[in-house]
Design a protein around this motif. Structure first.
Motif, PDB file in Angstrom:
ATOM      1  N   ARG A 123       0.829  -1.208   0.000  1.00 47.33           N
ATOM      2  CA  ARG A 123       0.000   0.000   0.000  1.00 47.33           C
ATOM      3  C   ARG A 123       0.869   1.265   0.000  1.00 47.33           C
ATOM      4  O   ARG A 123       0.668   2.184   0.782  1.00 47.33           O
ATOM      5  CB  ARG A 123      -0.935   0.008   1.213  1.00 47.33           C
ATOM      6  CG  ARG A 123      -2.033  -1.057   1.164  1.00 47.33           C
ATOM      7  CD  ARG A 123      -2.814  -1.105   2.465  1.00 47.33           C
ATOM      8  NE  ARG A 123      -3.961  -2.013   2.367  1.00 47.33           N
ATOM      9  CZ  ARG A 123      -4.622  -2.480   3.420  1.00 47.33           C
ATOM     10  NH1 ARG A 123      -4.263  -2.121   4.634  1.00 47.33           N
ATOM     11  NH2 ARG A 123      -5.650  -3.284   3.261  1.00 47.33           N
ATOM     12  N   SER A 124       1.816   1.311  -0.909  1.00 51.36           N
ATOM     13  CA  SER A 124       2.810   2.395  -0.865  1.00 51.36           C
ATOM     14  C   SER A 124       2.388   3.656  -1.597  1.00 51.36           C
ATOM     15  O   SER A 124       2.841   4.749  -1.257  1.00 51.36           O
ATOM     16  CB  SER A 124       4.135   1.900  -1.455  1.00 51.36           C
ATOM     17  OG  SER A 124       3.963   1.523  -2.819  1.00 51.36           O
ATOM     18  N   ARG A 125       1.531   3.552  -2.607  1.00 50.45           N
ATOM     19  CA  ARG A 125       1.158   4.725  -3.403  1.00 50.45           C
ATOM     20  C   ARG A 125      -0.104   5.351  -2.819  1.00 50.45           C
ATOM     21  O   ARG A 125      -1.146   4.712  -2.735  1.00 50.45           O
ATOM     22  CB  ARG A 125       0.953   4.318  -4.861  1.00 50.45           C
ATOM     23  CG  ARG A 125       2.251   3.898  -5.553  1.00 50.45           C
ATOM     24  CD  ARG A 125       2.006   3.039  -6.766  1.00 50.45           C
ATOM     25  NE  ARG A 125       1.412   1.758  -6.401  1.00 50.45           N
ATOM     26  CZ  ARG A 125       1.247   0.744  -7.243  1.00 50.45           C
ATOM     27  NH1 ARG A 125       1.622   0.863  -8.494  1.00 50.45           N
ATOM     28  NH2 ARG A 125       0.694  -0.383  -6.832  1.00 50.45           N
ATOM     29  N   VAL A 126       0.019   6.618  -2.415  1.00 51.09           N
ATOM     30  CA  VAL A 126      -1.039   7.246  -1.624  1.00 51.09           C
ATOM     31  C   VAL A 126      -1.464   8.579  -2.248  1.00 51.09           C
ATOM     32  O   VAL A 126      -0.612   9.412  -2.583  1.00 51.09           O
ATOM     33  CB  VAL A 126      -0.570   7.492  -0.172  1.00 51.09           C
ATOM     34  CG1 VAL A 126      -1.714   8.027   0.676  1.00 51.09           C
ATOM     35  CG2 VAL A 126       0.008   6.210   0.438  1.00 51.09           C
ATOM     36  N   ILE A 127      -2.760   8.777  -2.361  1.00 48.01           N
ATOM     37  CA  ILE A 127      -3.292  10.046  -2.836  1.00 48.01           C
ATOM     38  C   ILE A 127      -4.236  10.635  -1.794  1.00 48.01           C
ATOM     39  O   ILE A 127      -5.016   9.908  -1.159  1.00 48.01           O
ATOM     40  CB  ILE A 127      -4.032   9.901  -4.182  1.00 48.01           C
ATOM     41  CG1 ILE A 127      -4.465  11.284  -4.699  1.00 48.01           C
ATOM     42  CG2 ILE A 127      -5.209   8.937  -4.076  1.00 48.01           C
ATOM     43  CD1 ILE A 127      -4.966  11.278  -6.119  1.00 48.01           C
ATOM     44  N   GLY A 128      -4.164  11.933  -1.598  1.00 45.93           N
ATOM     45  CA  GLY A 128      -5.098  12.639  -0.742  1.00 45.93           C
ATOM     46  C   GLY A 128      -6.151  13.324  -1.591  1.00 45.93           C
ATOM     47  O   GLY A 128      -5.811  14.018  -2.562  1.00 45.93           O
ATOM     48  N   ILE A 129      -7.418  13.101  -1.274  1.00 47.04           N
ATOM     49  CA  ILE A 129      -8.526  13.722  -2.010  1.00 47.04           C
ATOM     50  C   ILE A 129      -9.369  14.530  -1.034  1.00 47.04           C
ATOM     51  O   ILE A 129      -9.759  14.033   0.031  1.00 47.04           O
ATOM     52  CB  ILE A 129      -9.404  12.670  -2.720  1.00 47.04           C
ATOM     53  CG1 ILE A 129      -8.555  11.859  -3.717  1.00 47.04           C
ATOM     54  CG2 ILE A 129     -10.569  13.340  -3.447  1.00 47.04           C
ATOM     55  CD1 ILE A 129      -9.331  10.769  -4.440  1.00 47.04           C
ATOM     56  N   ILE A 130      -9.615  15.786  -1.394  1.00 48.86           N
ATOM     57  CA  ILE A 130     -10.444  16.666  -0.572  1.00 48.86           C
ATOM     58  C   ILE A 130     -11.798  16.825  -1.263  1.00 48.86           C
ATOM     59  O   ILE A 130     -11.918  17.573  -2.239  1.00 48.86           O
ATOM     60  CB  ILE A 130      -9.787  18.044  -0.394  1.00 48.86           C
ATOM     61  CG1 ILE A 130      -8.361  17.904   0.143  1.00 48.86           C
ATOM     62  CG2 ILE A 130     -10.628  18.912   0.542  1.00 48.86           C
ATOM     63  CD1 ILE A 130      -7.581  19.204   0.171  1.00 48.86           C
ATOM     64  N   PRO A 131     -12.837  16.094  -0.822  1.00 49.74           N
ATOM     65  CA  PRO A 131     -14.162  16.255  -1.430  1.00 49.74           C
ATOM     66  C   PRO A 131     -14.789  17.572  -0.987  1.00 49.74           C
ATOM     67  O   PRO A 131     -14.719  17.928   0.197  1.00 49.74           O
ATOM     68  CB  PRO A 131     -14.952  15.047  -0.922  1.00 49.74           C
ATOM     69  CG  PRO A 131     -14.267  14.651   0.340  1.00 49.74           C
ATOM     70  CD  PRO A 131     -12.830  15.065   0.232  1.00 49.74           C
ATOM     71  N   ALA A 132     -15.369  18.300  -1.926  1.00 48.32           N
ATOM     72  CA  ALA A 132     -15.954  19.607  -1.593  1.00 48.32           C
ATOM     73  C   ALA A 132     -17.215  19.822  -2.417  1.00 48.32           C
ATOM     74  O   ALA A 132     -17.176  19.732  -3.639  1.00 48.32           O
ATOM     75  CB  ALA A 132     -14.945  20.719  -1.881  1.00 48.32           C
TER      76      ALA A 132
END
Length: 291
Positions: A43-52
């Protein structure tokens, strides 16, 4: 009880390392240790998503409200960009005004449909539209403009260290005055740091019906991360009775038998749920000279 506290950047490293140690032991119990050692990339590839979204029932246009001169969504994005575990950060929205604002301060924006019922579904749609492979998706609530990057890193590392979990999140100590506020979601966990239940009511609830000043009640922080494979499954799961009754999407995960890892952090929460909260957070920032 493997829930970990942090009061500063240095101490946060301590509870993250402790969490990794506990997670490694659990992985061995589930026969996953050999895989973790062999690959080194679990699980090394990580994305942050900010739902708005613009059309909030409690506070319409909330992501665009200014907090000491900056839109709240910008403050959240800037804090998220400081997290060491995130390879990329994007905003997912269904509103052109929010998209235009975010592009103005340099954020990448993914347009999503108005039919998304919650932030998790919006994150899933954004992930599919990105067309890139990520192992973990972090759902970063846009109404926590002072979120600490160490908390983002903490829940990512917790999920990386718990191969039997598909979801991770964070809690902090509940203030007595927030005990019966339905906007403050409470959480209870087991003795290995996995979520048992979430509620808008006070949990656990004692016979007296009053807050026990000696009990360590837990407040759920909105930030959460998912295994990307599970995130694709989530929208296909039917709404569950507890989820619908409490209006809490985390309960659909638990009701379907999936495991959710929880870490505890020391965090002064400053979520913005109503217009009145803006004045409170601005006052807090002025008192601490936060720009």
């Amino acid at each position: 009880m493997p829930i970990f506290s942090s009061s500063s950047s240095s101490s946060s490293k301590s509870w993250i390392l402790n969490g990794l140690a506990v997670g490694a032991a659990m992985a061995a119990a589930f026969g996953a240790r050999a895989y973790l050692i062999r690959s080194g990339r679990f699980r090394s590839r990580v994305i942050g998503i900010i739902p708005a979204r613009f059309a909030s029932t409690r506070f319409q246009g909330k992501p665009l409200v200014h907090i000491l001169g900056k839109p709240m969504i910008q403050r959240t994005w800037e804090r998220a960009k400081l997290a060491a575990t995130l390879d990329h950060v994007v905003v997912a929205t269904d509103d052109e005004k929010i998209a235009e604002c975010c592009q103005g301060f340099g954020a990448e924006v993914i347009m999503t449909s108005e039919s998304c019922r919650n932030g998790t579904e919006r994150c899933n749609e954004a992930l599919q539209k990105l067309g890139k492979k990520y192992d973990i998706v972090v759902n970063i609530q846009g109404d926590e403009p002072l979120i600490e990057p160490e908390i983002i890193d903490g829940i990512v590392k917790a999920l990386q260290a718990a191969p039997d979990a598909v979801f991770s999140t964070a809690v902090t100590s509940l203030k007595p005055e927030d005990a019966f506020d339905p906007n403050r979601v409470k959480c209870v966990v087991d003795n290995r740091g996995y979520a048992i239940y979430f509620s808008r009511g006070l949990i656990p609830y004692n016979k007296s019906g009053k807050v026990n000043p000696h009990f360590p009640y837990l407040l759920h922080l909105g930030i959460q991360s998912y295994d990307s494979k599970f995130l694709k499954i989530y929208p296909e799961l039917e709404p569950t009775p507890l989820q619908l009754e409490e209006d809490l999407e985390q309960l659909k995960v638990l009701e379907n038998g999936y495991k959710m890892k929880v870490i505890k952090v020391d965090h002064e929460t400053h979520g913005v749920d109503t217009p009145e909260d803006v004045d409170k957070i601005e006052q807090f920032m002025r008192e601490r000279n936060l720009s």
